[in-house]
Design a protein around this motif. Structure first.
Motif, PDB file in Angstrom:
ATOM      1  N   PHE A  95      15.177 -22.647  40.324  1.00 44.22           N
ATOM      2  CA  PHE A  95      14.257 -24.132  40.211  1.00 44.22           C
ATOM      3  C   PHE A  95      12.881 -23.265  40.375  1.00 44.22           C
ATOM      4  O   PHE A  95      12.718 -22.500  41.088  1.00 44.22           O
ATOM      5  N   ILE A  96      12.049 -24.120  39.645  1.00 40.99           N
ATOM      6  CA  ILE A  96      10.661 -23.701  39.506  1.00 40.99           C
ATOM      7  C   ILE A  96       9.704 -24.841  39.921  1.00 40.99           C
ATOM      8  O   ILE A  96       9.799 -25.880  39.830  1.00 40.99           O
ATOM      9  N   TYR A  97       8.810 -24.164  40.780  1.00 37.96           N
ATOM     10  CA  TYR A  97       7.749 -25.207  41.209  1.00 37.96           C
ATOM     11  C   TYR A  97       6.387 -24.678  40.964  1.00 37.96           C
ATOM     12  O   TYR A  97       6.015 -23.581  41.106  1.00 37.96           O
ATOM     13  N   ILE A  98       5.690 -25.730  40.061  1.00 31.53           N
ATOM     14  CA  ILE A  98       4.451 -25.072  39.571  1.00 31.53           C
ATOM     15  C   ILE A  98       3.393 -25.866  40.345  1.00 31.53           C
ATOM     16  O   ILE A  98       3.300 -27.212  40.224  1.00 31.53           O
ATOM     17  N   LEU A  99       2.603 -25.205  41.054  1.00 29.49           N
ATOM     18  CA  LEU A  99       1.399 -25.810  41.801  1.00 29.49           C
ATOM     19  C   LEU A  99       0.176 -25.637  41.106  1.00 29.49           C
ATOM     20  O   LEU A  99      -0.513 -24.620  40.819  1.00 29.49           O
ATOM     21  N   GLY A 100      -0.289 -26.682  40.470  1.00 28.06           N
ATOM     22  CA  GLY A 100      -1.563 -26.760  39.839  1.00 28.06           C
ATOM     23  C   GLY A 100      -2.867 -26.855  40.396  1.00 28.06           C
ATOM     24  O   GLY A 100      -2.963 -26.606  41.530  1.00 28.06           O
ATOM     25  N   ASN A 101      -3.895 -27.006  39.650  1.00 24.81           N
ATOM     26  CA  ASN A 101      -5.207 -27.149  40.501  1.00 24.81           C
ATOM     27  C   ASN A 101      -5.345 -28.371  41.326  1.00 24.81           C
ATOM     28  O   ASN A 101      -6.019 -28.078  42.420  1.00 24.81           O
ATOM     29  N   LYS A 102      -4.767 -29.204  41.153  1.00 28.94           N
ATOM     30  CA  LYS A 102      -4.779 -30.518  42.018  1.00 28.94           C
ATOM     31  C   LYS A 102      -3.552 -30.727  42.527  1.00 28.94           C
ATOM     32  O   LYS A 102      -2.586 -31.217  41.967  1.00 28.94           O
ATOM     33  N   LEU A 103      -3.310 -30.327  43.898  1.00 32.45           N
ATOM     34  CA  LEU A 103      -2.166 -30.566  44.666  1.00 32.45           C
ATOM     35  C   LEU A 103      -2.029 -31.952  45.086  1.00 32.45           C
ATOM     36  O   LEU A 103      -3.058 -32.503  45.656  1.00 32.45           O
TER      37      LEU A 103
END
Length: 324
Positions: free
Chosen positions: A148-156
């Motif tokens: 499982f991949i969780y991608i946390l971008g600039n805007k959470l």
């Protein structure tokens, strides 16, 4: 007036693909479906002019000569209501468009998909593993134990970090969890999670998707060159025990971002040697005693170093000649 278009099987494959992922970068669509960029872009434009797809542009902040500016990174194509009807998509077209606040995430997912062909979108992962829409998984890689991949971008999103932490800690079945972010999130320093820096994700995750021990095996080859004749004693993770002469060594790799290993490295066993991306990728690792130290091989610097606490109680590394 738009030039007419006859929808082909390939067009329908593209529509299904961009629906699954809520949009994909044009470069990824073209790489997956066309032999030439020129024809691929022309076909996408024709689909757009005839109302089957639309696009939005992803911009990222850049800096040149001390001045910041917005640089266009990619065009994200997604299906319209007409495109959804063409492939009998049961989902309302309003729910298959990319999130404007997370175009950096959409772009990264698309580029991962171009390198990991069996990558599952969130929509596909929900179906495959019985997940709900509110669960924070961004995408997944099918395996005996899923990745499982969780991608946390600039805007959470609100409570995105908390939701990710709760999901990882409570997920009941065996799985590997990778958090992708531009910086290390303290709240996600949990033993079941792995942290991979955003800018390294496209290099590391495709290799880990092929073999979860890819970098451990790479490290063993490096060690075998330096210390010929080492013998594996056990295969426990995240540290292997090997014998070299009359000594027992503990070997591990931090490239896959194991937080479990981060905890161990605060009080490392004697003769611990680690494989690291560089001399600075030791987030949240602080030796508890001046007596403790470990050796690591930096992938970037292509050399061995010893990590220890300086007189100012700070983590410090110096070049090291590997002699056991």
């Amino acid at each position: 007036m738009a030039k007419g278009i006859r929808i082909q099987d390939r067009d329908r494959e593209i529509l299904k693909e961009i629906i699954n992922f809520n949009g994909l970068p044009a470069s990824v669509i073209i790489k997956n479906h066309f032999k030439t960029k020129k024809y691929g872009y022309a076909r996408l434009k024709l689909l757009e002019k005839n109302g089957y797809v639309s696009n939005t542009y992803y911009y990222a902040q850049n800096k040149k000569n001390g001045k910041k500016f917005a640089q266009r990174i990619s065009a994200i194509y997604y299906a319209t209501s007409l495109g959804c009807r063409e492939v009998d998509c049961p989902t309302d077209y309003r729910y298959v468009v990319p999130n404007e606040d997370k175009l950096d995430v959409t772009n990264l997912v698309g580029n991962l998909y171009s390198r990991i062909p069996n990558l599952l979108s969130k929509r596909q992962a929900m179906e495959e593993y019985g997940l709900k829409g509110f669960m924070p998984v961004t995408c997944a890689i099918p395996n005996e134990n899923p990745i499982f991949i969780y991608i946390l971008g600039n805007k959470l999103g609100r409570n995105e970090i908390g939701a990710t932490k709760n999901f990882i800690e409570s997920y009941p079945a065996p799985a590997t969890h990778y958090v992708i972010s531009r910086d290390f999130k303290d709240r996600l320093n949990i033993q079941k999670a792995n942290f991979v820096l955003w800018r390294l994700a496209l290099e590391y995750l495709p290799n880990l998707a092929k073999d979860e021990n890819y970098y451990l095996n790479e490290f063993l080859k490096i060690i075998q060159r330096e210390l010929p004749g080492i013998r594996l004693l056990n295969n426990t993770q995240p540290l292997l025990r090997v014998q070299y002469g009359n000594q027992v060594l503990h070997l591990g790799e931090l490239i896959s971002g194991s937080n479990h290993l981060r905890f161990i490295l605060q009080e490392p066993p004697e003769n611990t040697i680690i494989y690291s991306p560089s001399r600075v990728h030791f987030y949240k690792i602080k030796l508890k005693s001046e007596k403790d130290s470990f050796i690591f091989y930096s992938q970037k610097d292509k050399g061995f170093f010893r990590m220890f606490l300086s007189e100012k109680n700070r983590m410090h590394s110096v070049k090291h000649k590997l002699r056991m």
